[in-house]
Design an enzyme around this catalytic site. Structure first.
Site, PDB file in Angstrom:
ATOM      1  N   ARG A   1       0.840  -1.194   0.000  1.00  0.00           N
ATOM      2  CA  ARG A   1       0.000   0.000   0.000  1.00  0.00           C
ATOM      3  C   ARG A   1       0.876   1.246   0.000  1.00  0.00           C
ATOM      4  O   ARG A   1       1.912   1.285   0.661  1.00  0.00           O
ATOM      5  CB  ARG A   1      -0.887   0.034   1.250  1.00  0.00           C
ATOM      6  CG  ARG A   1      -2.135  -0.827   1.132  1.00  0.00           C
ATOM      7  CD  ARG A   1      -3.135  -0.256   0.126  1.00  0.00           C
ATOM      8  NE  ARG A   1      -4.338  -1.058   0.054  1.00  0.00           N
ATOM      9  CZ  ARG A   1      -4.552  -2.053  -0.805  1.00  0.00           C
ATOM     10  NH1 ARG A   1      -3.634  -2.390  -1.699  1.00  0.00           N
ATOM     11  NH2 ARG A   1      -5.693  -2.718  -0.785  1.00  0.00           N
TER      12      ARG A   1
ATOM     13  N   HIS B   1      -1.060   0.663  -9.725  1.00  0.00           N
ATOM     14  CA  HIS B   1      -1.791  -0.176  -8.754  1.00  0.00           C
ATOM     15  C   HIS B   1      -2.520  -1.319  -9.485  1.00  0.00           C
ATOM     16  O   HIS B   1      -3.732  -1.497  -9.324  1.00  0.00           O
ATOM     17  CB  HIS B   1      -2.784   0.657  -7.934  1.00  0.00           C
ATOM     18  CG  HIS B   1      -3.244  -0.049  -6.682  1.00  0.00           C
ATOM     19  ND1 HIS B   1      -3.518   0.585  -5.503  1.00  0.00           N
ATOM     20  CD2 HIS B   1      -3.475  -1.370  -6.434  1.00  0.00           C
ATOM     21  CE1 HIS B   1      -3.924  -0.286  -4.595  1.00  0.00           C
ATOM     22  NE2 HIS B   1      -3.902  -1.496  -5.147  1.00  0.00           N
TER      23      HIS B   1
HETATM   24  P1  NAP Z   1      -2.089 -11.423   4.607  1.00  0.00           P
HETATM   25  O1  NAP Z   1      -2.150 -12.846   4.164  1.00  0.00           O
HETATM   26  O2  NAP Z   1      -2.982 -10.957   5.690  1.00  0.00           O
HETATM   27  O3  NAP Z   1      -0.558 -11.140   5.023  1.00  0.00           O
HETATM   28  C1  NAP Z   1      -0.157  -9.957   5.624  1.00  0.00           C
HETATM   29  C2  NAP Z   1       1.259 -10.141   6.137  1.00  0.00           C
HETATM   30  O4  NAP Z   1       1.741  -8.890   6.631  1.00  0.00           O
HETATM   31  C3  NAP Z   1       1.346 -11.141   7.307  1.00  0.00           C
HETATM   32  O5  NAP Z   1       2.521 -11.907   7.207  1.00  0.00           O
HETATM   33  C4  NAP Z   1       1.432 -10.219   8.519  1.00  0.00           C
HETATM   34  O6  NAP Z   1       2.103 -10.774   9.639  1.00  0.00           O
HETATM   35  C5  NAP Z   1       2.252  -9.083   7.942  1.00  0.00           C
HETATM   36  N1  NAP Z   1       2.117  -7.884   8.750  1.00  0.00           N
HETATM   37  C6  NAP Z   1       0.996  -7.196   9.040  1.00  0.00           C
HETATM   38  N2  NAP Z   1       1.280  -6.166   9.879  1.00  0.00           N
HETATM   39  C7  NAP Z   1       2.611  -6.237  10.109  1.00  0.00           C
HETATM   40  C8  NAP Z   1       3.508  -5.490  10.910  1.00  0.00           C
HETATM   41  N3  NAP Z   1       3.093  -4.451  11.650  1.00  0.00           N
HETATM   42  N4  NAP Z   1       4.806  -5.870  10.933  1.00  0.00           N
HETATM   43  C9  NAP Z   1       5.238  -6.908  10.222  1.00  0.00           C
HETATM   44  N5  NAP Z   1       4.447  -7.679   9.423  1.00  0.00           N
HETATM   45  C10 NAP Z   1       3.142  -7.334   9.386  1.00  0.00           C
HETATM   46  O7  NAP Z   1      -2.333 -10.443   3.370  1.00  0.00           O
HETATM   47  P2  NAP Z   1      -2.028 -10.724   1.825  1.00  0.00           P
HETATM   48  O8  NAP Z   1      -3.153 -11.437   1.203  1.00  0.00           O
HETATM   49  O9  NAP Z   1      -0.665 -11.295   1.704  1.00  0.00           O
HETATM   50  O10 NAP Z   1      -2.055  -9.220   1.272  1.00  0.00           O
HETATM   51  C11 NAP Z   1      -1.140  -8.256   1.751  1.00  0.00           C
HETATM   52  C12 NAP Z   1      -1.461  -6.872   1.225  1.00  0.00           C
HETATM   53  O11 NAP Z   1      -1.110  -6.748  -0.152  1.00  0.00           O
HETATM   54  C13 NAP Z   1      -2.923  -6.449   1.243  1.00  0.00           C
HETATM   55  O12 NAP Z   1      -3.337  -6.057   2.537  1.00  0.00           O
HETATM   56  C14 NAP Z   1      -2.938  -5.285   0.271  1.00  0.00           C
HETATM   57  O13 NAP Z   1      -2.665  -4.085   0.954  1.00  0.00           O
HETATM   58  C15 NAP Z   1      -1.780  -5.602  -0.677  1.00  0.00           C
HETATM   59  N6  NAP Z   1      -2.256  -5.922  -2.036  1.00  0.00           N
HETATM   60  C16 NAP Z   1      -1.905  -5.095  -3.062  1.00  0.00           C
HETATM   61  C17 NAP Z   1      -2.334  -5.375  -4.336  1.00  0.00           C
HETATM   62  C18 NAP Z   1      -1.946  -4.523  -5.495  1.00  0.00           C
HETATM   63  O14 NAP Z   1      -2.513  -4.659  -6.577  1.00  0.00           O
HETATM   64  N7  NAP Z   1      -0.966  -3.659  -5.350  1.00  0.00           N
HETATM   65  C19 NAP Z   1      -3.139  -6.501  -4.585  1.00  0.00           C
HETATM   66  C20 NAP Z   1      -3.482  -7.301  -3.515  1.00  0.00           C
HETATM   67  C21 NAP Z   1      -3.037  -7.010  -2.244  1.00  0.00           C
HETATM   68  P3  NAP Z   1       1.516 -12.076  10.409  1.00  0.00           P
HETATM   69  O15 NAP Z   1       1.828 -13.236   9.461  1.00  0.00           O
HETATM   70  O16 NAP Z   1       2.296 -12.136  11.647  1.00  0.00           O
HETATM   71  O17 NAP Z   1       0.040 -11.847  10.580  1.00  0.00           O
HETATM   72  C1  GLV Z   2      -5.634  -4.483  -4.195  1.00  0.00           C
HETATM   73  O1  GLV Z   2      -4.973  -3.528  -3.948  1.00  0.00           O
HETATM   74  C2  GLV Z   2      -6.086  -5.403  -3.216  1.00  0.00           C
HETATM   75  O2  GLV Z   2      -6.017  -5.116  -2.019  1.00  0.00           O
HETATM   76  O3  GLV Z   2      -6.553  -6.500  -3.606  1.00  0.00           O
END
Ligand code: NAP
Ligand code: GLV
Length: 314
Positions: free
Chosen positions: A228, A276
């Protein structure tokens, strides 16, 4: 039952897909006339204030993306499960993006693009191989772990950083504040796939960049942020690129989106900007994922999957 589609973009393709995967159900769009008392589910991205209020039969809110920061600040967010997208289609798109940009830095591809423009033939010495490059994945969840596995297949030396300690076969994982310095000190390419929370807002700043490894094979640390934009301090990124604290940056997300025309990031010679779209939610795959959750919940009372922990904010 009624599913309310509340989006900031054109809802049409979404409505069509929801109708095809939830046949016989009412699919309504914000702005149309509908009976609020019949709405059991909302599928949303960036709901306008008021759009989620006064829905007495609401059972779940589905975010149309993996991130839920667009919902966390919503005033009077109804107290029902918030389900986020966590499925292969989106995950694999993100891994493609991360692997591609790591390989671009490994092979110094931007230099060869410039050489081609200038008709310059400079084979130079051999680039490092992936095993000589340390990638650090911040946010070792669904996206971070899949990207890490695929980077590893290419040979990169990959480690992860998460909020809580965890063990995933084949990876060294650092966690929390205590593990951050060690993690950064062994990182040549920093990939952020962090959710935006109060803890991660502004985390990608000069103090952190200064702690990245400076003895790697790429001539300086690289930042890739596809998590983000609120996690990055863009003034620091630009200043760190200019004074050599960072060698390059690939950014898919920004403090303000769309990236304002006047941003210096657009034209910086060592910045790659994408709009994005590293992992877009495909309407067909996402509607299928949400319909599957609704149908199993209605048929067998199954709990929803990938429910957000509101306390953590992701
Ligand atoms: P997820 O499975 O919930 O994983 C989030 C990870 O971040 C977990 O390992 C979590 O730690 C870690 N985390 C959260 N807060 C933290 C902190 N304060 N310090 C250190 N680590 C921390 O989420 P995901 O599905 O992988 O998605 C992650 C993010 O990618 C989304 O929230 C979104 O913002 C972004 N995203 C972007 C796009 C795009 O198009 N650019 C698309 C999709 C998603 P724990 O394992 O300990 O809980
Ligand atoms: C895109 O940014 C998502 O959170 O899936």
């Amino acid at each position: 039952m009624t599913l309310l589609v509340a989006l900031t973009w054109d809802p049409k393709p979404w409505v069509e897909r929801f109708r095809s995967h939830l046949s016989g159900r009412d699919i309504v769009v914000l702005g149309e006339d509908f009976d609020r008392a019949r709405v059991r589910y909302v599928a949303t991205w960036g709901p306008k204030p008021g759009s989620l209020s006064n829905l007495p039969s609401l059972e779940a809110i589905f975010s149309l993306g993996a991130g839920v920061d667009h919902l966390m600040g919503y005033p009077d967010l109804p107290d029902v499960p918030i389900v986020r997208v966590s499925q292969d289609d989106l995950t694999y798109r993100m891994s493609e993006y991360v692997v591609m940009h790591c390989l671009m830095y490994l092979r110094d591809q931007r230099r060869f693009d410039a050489d081609q423009q200038a008709k310059r033939w400079e084979p130079d010495r051999a680039p490092p191989i992936a095993a000589q490059v340390r990638v650090g994945v911040m946010g070792f969840g669904a996206l971070g772990q899949d990207a890490a596995r695929k980077l590893k297949v290419m040979g990169f030396d990959v480690a992860g950083w998460s909020r809580t300690p965890k063990s995933v076969d084949g990876f060294e994982i650092f966690s929390g504040e205590a593990g951050l310095e060690q993690f950064l000190a062994r990182t040549d390419i920093l990939v952020s796939l962090l959710p935006l929370t109060s803890e991660t807002r502004g985390i990608l700043k000069r103090d952190l960049f200064k702690k990245l490894a400076r003895d790697g094979h790429l001539g300086g640390p690289i930042l890739i942020n596809a998590g983000r934009g609120g996690s990055q301090v863009e003034a620091d990124i630009l200043a760190c690129l200019d004074d050599g604290t960072l060698k390059g940056a690939t950014l898919d997300v920004f403090e303000v989106e769309p990236l304002p025309q006047e941003s210096k990031l657009w034209n910086h010679p060592r910045v790659t900007v994408t709009p994005h779209n590293s992992a877009t939610s495909d309407p067909e795959m996402t509607a299928r994922y949400i319909a599957h959750q609704i149908l199993r919940h209605e048929a067998a009372g199954e709990p929803f999957q990938h429910v957000v922990d509101r306390g953590r904010g992701y």
